[in-house]
Design a protein around this motif. Structure first.
Motif, PDB file in Angstrom:
ATOM      1  N   GLU A  25       0.940  -1.190  -0.119  1.00 43.35           N
ATOM      2  CA  GLU A  25       0.021  -0.108   0.185  1.00 43.35           C
ATOM      3  C   GLU A  25       0.837   1.027   0.018  1.00 43.35           C
ATOM      4  O   GLU A  25       0.597   2.181  -0.624  1.00 43.35           O
ATOM      5  N   ARG A  26       1.840   1.127   0.839  1.00 47.75           N
ATOM      6  CA  ARG A  26       2.808   2.415   0.813  1.00 47.75           C
ATOM      7  C   ARG A  26       3.819   2.592  -0.386  1.00 47.75           C
ATOM      8  O   ARG A  26       3.939   3.522  -0.702  1.00 47.75           O
ATOM      9  N   GLU A  27       4.219   1.190  -1.155  1.00 46.74           N
ATOM     10  CA  GLU A  27       5.291   1.518  -1.952  1.00 46.74           C
ATOM     11  C   GLU A  27       4.725   1.551  -3.527  1.00 46.74           C
ATOM     12  O   GLU A  27       5.689   2.126  -4.306  1.00 46.74           O
ATOM     13  N   LEU A  28       3.723   1.033  -3.759  1.00 46.27           N
ATOM     14  CA  LEU A  28       3.355   0.469  -5.052  1.00 46.27           C
ATOM     15  C   LEU A  28       2.369   1.759  -5.752  1.00 46.27           C
ATOM     16  O   LEU A  28       1.717   2.299  -4.869  1.00 46.27           O
ATOM     17  N   PRO A  29       2.470   1.945  -6.950  1.00 45.23           N
ATOM     18  CA  PRO A  29       1.459   3.064  -7.556  1.00 45.23           C
ATOM     19  C   PRO A  29       0.358   2.492  -7.515  1.00 45.23           C
ATOM     20  O   PRO A  29      -0.168   1.016  -7.242  1.00 45.23           O
ATOM     21  N   ASP A  30      -0.721   3.100  -7.851  1.00 40.30           N
ATOM     22  CA  ASP A  30      -2.493   2.571  -7.843  1.00 40.30           C
ATOM     23  C   ASP A  30      -2.521   1.545  -8.693  1.00 40.30           C
ATOM     24  O   ASP A  30      -3.389   0.493  -8.710  1.00 40.30           O
ATOM     25  N   ARG A  31      -1.688   1.673 -10.065  1.00 42.62           N
ATOM     26  CA  ARG A  31      -1.948   0.724 -11.188  1.00 42.62           C
ATOM     27  C   ARG A  31      -0.452   0.169 -11.183  1.00 42.62           C
ATOM     28  O   ARG A  31       0.350   0.944 -11.695  1.00 42.62           O
ATOM     29  N   VAL A  32      -0.485  -1.085 -11.166  1.00 42.82           N
ATOM     30  CA  VAL A  32       0.967  -1.893 -11.093  1.00 42.82           C
ATOM     31  C   VAL A  32       1.285  -2.343 -12.422  1.00 42.82           C
ATOM     32  O   VAL A  32       0.130  -3.156 -12.815  1.00 42.82           O
ATOM     33  N   ASP A  33       2.076  -2.120 -12.909  1.00 43.37           N
ATOM     34  CA  ASP A  33       2.655  -2.794 -14.242  1.00 43.37           C
ATOM     35  C   ASP A  33       3.478  -4.094 -13.934  1.00 43.37           C
ATOM     36  O   ASP A  33       4.410  -4.287 -13.204  1.00 43.37           O
ATOM     37  N   PRO A  34       2.716  -5.249 -14.319  1.00 42.92           N
ATOM     38  CA  PRO A  34       3.253  -6.703 -13.919  1.00 42.92           C
ATOM     39  C   PRO A  34       4.579  -6.888 -14.556  1.00 42.92           C
ATOM     40  O   PRO A  34       5.365  -7.653 -13.924  1.00 42.92           O
ATOM     41  N   ALA A  35       4.917  -6.265 -15.614  1.00 39.70           N
ATOM     42  CA  ALA A  35       6.259  -6.552 -16.344  1.00 39.70           C
ATOM     43  C   ALA A  35       7.339  -5.841 -15.439  1.00 39.70           C
ATOM     44  O   ALA A  35       8.205  -6.228 -15.196  1.00 39.70           O
ATOM     45  N   LYS A  36       6.957  -4.773 -15.180  1.00 38.92           N
ATOM     46  CA  LYS A  36       8.058  -3.790 -14.207  1.00 38.92           C
ATOM     47  C   LYS A  36       8.185  -4.538 -12.846  1.00 38.92           C
ATOM     48  O   LYS A  36       9.421  -4.415 -12.354  1.00 38.92           O
ATOM     49  N   HIS A  37       7.104  -5.124 -12.155  1.00 37.33           N
ATOM     50  CA  HIS A  37       6.947  -5.424 -10.975  1.00 37.33           C
ATOM     51  C   HIS A  37       7.000  -7.021 -10.755  1.00 37.33           C
ATOM     52  O   HIS A  37       6.687  -7.455  -9.780  1.00 37.33           O
ATOM     53  N   SER A  38       7.447  -7.776 -11.870  1.00 36.77           N
ATOM     54  CA  SER A  38       7.362  -9.296 -11.848  1.00 36.77           C
ATOM     55  C   SER A  38       7.978  -9.822 -10.781  1.00 36.77           C
ATOM     56  O   SER A  38       7.681 -10.711 -10.270  1.00 36.77           O
ATOM     57  N   GLY A  39       9.309  -9.277 -10.739  1.00 33.67           N
ATOM     58  CA  GLY A  39      10.054  -9.807  -9.444  1.00 33.67           C
ATOM     59  C   GLY A  39       9.283  -9.841  -8.154  1.00 33.67           C
ATOM     60  O   GLY A  39       9.443 -10.781  -7.386  1.00 33.67           O
ATOM     61  N   LEU A  40       8.843  -8.892  -7.843  1.00 33.61           N
ATOM     62  CA  LEU A  40       7.868  -8.669  -6.603  1.00 33.61           C
ATOM     63  C   LEU A  40       6.929  -9.532  -6.513  1.00 33.61           C
ATOM     64  O   LEU A  40       6.628 -10.035  -5.562  1.00 33.61           O
ATOM     65  N   LEU A  41       6.167  -9.399  -7.865  1.00 31.70           N
ATOM     66  CA  LEU A  41       5.012 -10.364  -7.625  1.00 31.70           C
ATOM     67  C   LEU A  41       5.370 -11.892  -7.641  1.00 31.70           C
ATOM     68  O   LEU A  41       4.438 -12.566  -6.848  1.00 31.70           O
ATOM     69  N   ALA A  42       6.280 -12.275  -8.168  1.00 32.57           N
ATOM     70  CA  ALA A  42       6.959 -13.564  -7.806  1.00 32.57           C
ATOM     71  C   ALA A  42       7.025 -13.877  -6.576  1.00 32.57           C
ATOM     72  O   ALA A  42       6.949 -14.784  -5.799  1.00 32.57           O
ATOM     73  N   THR A  43       8.035 -12.817  -5.839  1.00 29.69           N
ATOM     74  CA  THR A  43       8.438 -12.872  -4.493  1.00 29.69           C
ATOM     75  C   THR A  43       7.099 -12.998  -3.404  1.00 29.69           C
ATOM     76  O   THR A  43       7.177 -13.830  -2.667  1.00 29.69           O
ATOM     77  N   LEU A  44       6.068 -12.381  -3.935  1.00 25.48           N
ATOM     78  CA  LEU A  44       4.844 -12.436  -3.032  1.00 25.48           C
ATOM     79  C   LEU A  44       4.038 -13.730  -3.465  1.00 25.48           C
ATOM     80  O   LEU A  44       2.880 -13.878  -3.002  1.00 25.48           O
ATOM     81  N   HIS A  45       4.555 -14.529  -4.466  1.00 25.07           N
ATOM     82  CA  HIS A  45       3.597 -15.736  -4.977  1.00 25.07           C
ATOM     83  C   HIS A  45       2.478 -15.103  -5.270  1.00 25.07           C
ATOM     84  O   HIS A  45       1.420 -15.885  -5.115  1.00 25.07           O
ATOM     85  N   LEU A  46       2.404 -14.171  -6.239  1.00 23.37           N
ATOM     86  CA  LEU A  46       0.990 -13.943  -6.787  1.00 23.37           C
ATOM     87  C   LEU A  46       1.172 -14.007  -8.335  1.00 23.37           C
ATOM     88  O   LEU A  46       2.254 -13.598  -8.977  1.00 23.37           O
TER      89      LEU A  46
END
Length: 57
Positions: A25-46
């Motif tokens: 909630e604090r760090e990501l923009p309201d609309r998340v680009d999955p290509a740009k944040h793919s590593g984070l999403l993988a880390t979160l198992h999403l």
């Protein structure tokens, strides 16, 4: 394709990961680009496909 941040937060809270949800909630923009944040999403198992907004008709 973009993902609404609230979908990520909701998925994390559903799994009881309150601290991670708070960080997202604090760090990501309201609309998340999955290509740009793919590593984070993988880390979160999403999977971006599970979180993506439905296409507009």
């Amino acid at each position: 394709m973009r993902i609404a941040k609230h979908r990520i937060v909701s998925a994390l809270r559903d799994r009881g990961q309150q601290a991670r949800a708070d960080w997202v909630e604090r760090e990501l923009p309201d609309r998340v680009d999955p290509a740009k944040h793919s590593g984070l999403l993988a880390t979160l198992h999403l999977d971006p496909a599970d979180l993506a907004d439905a296409p507009s008709p």
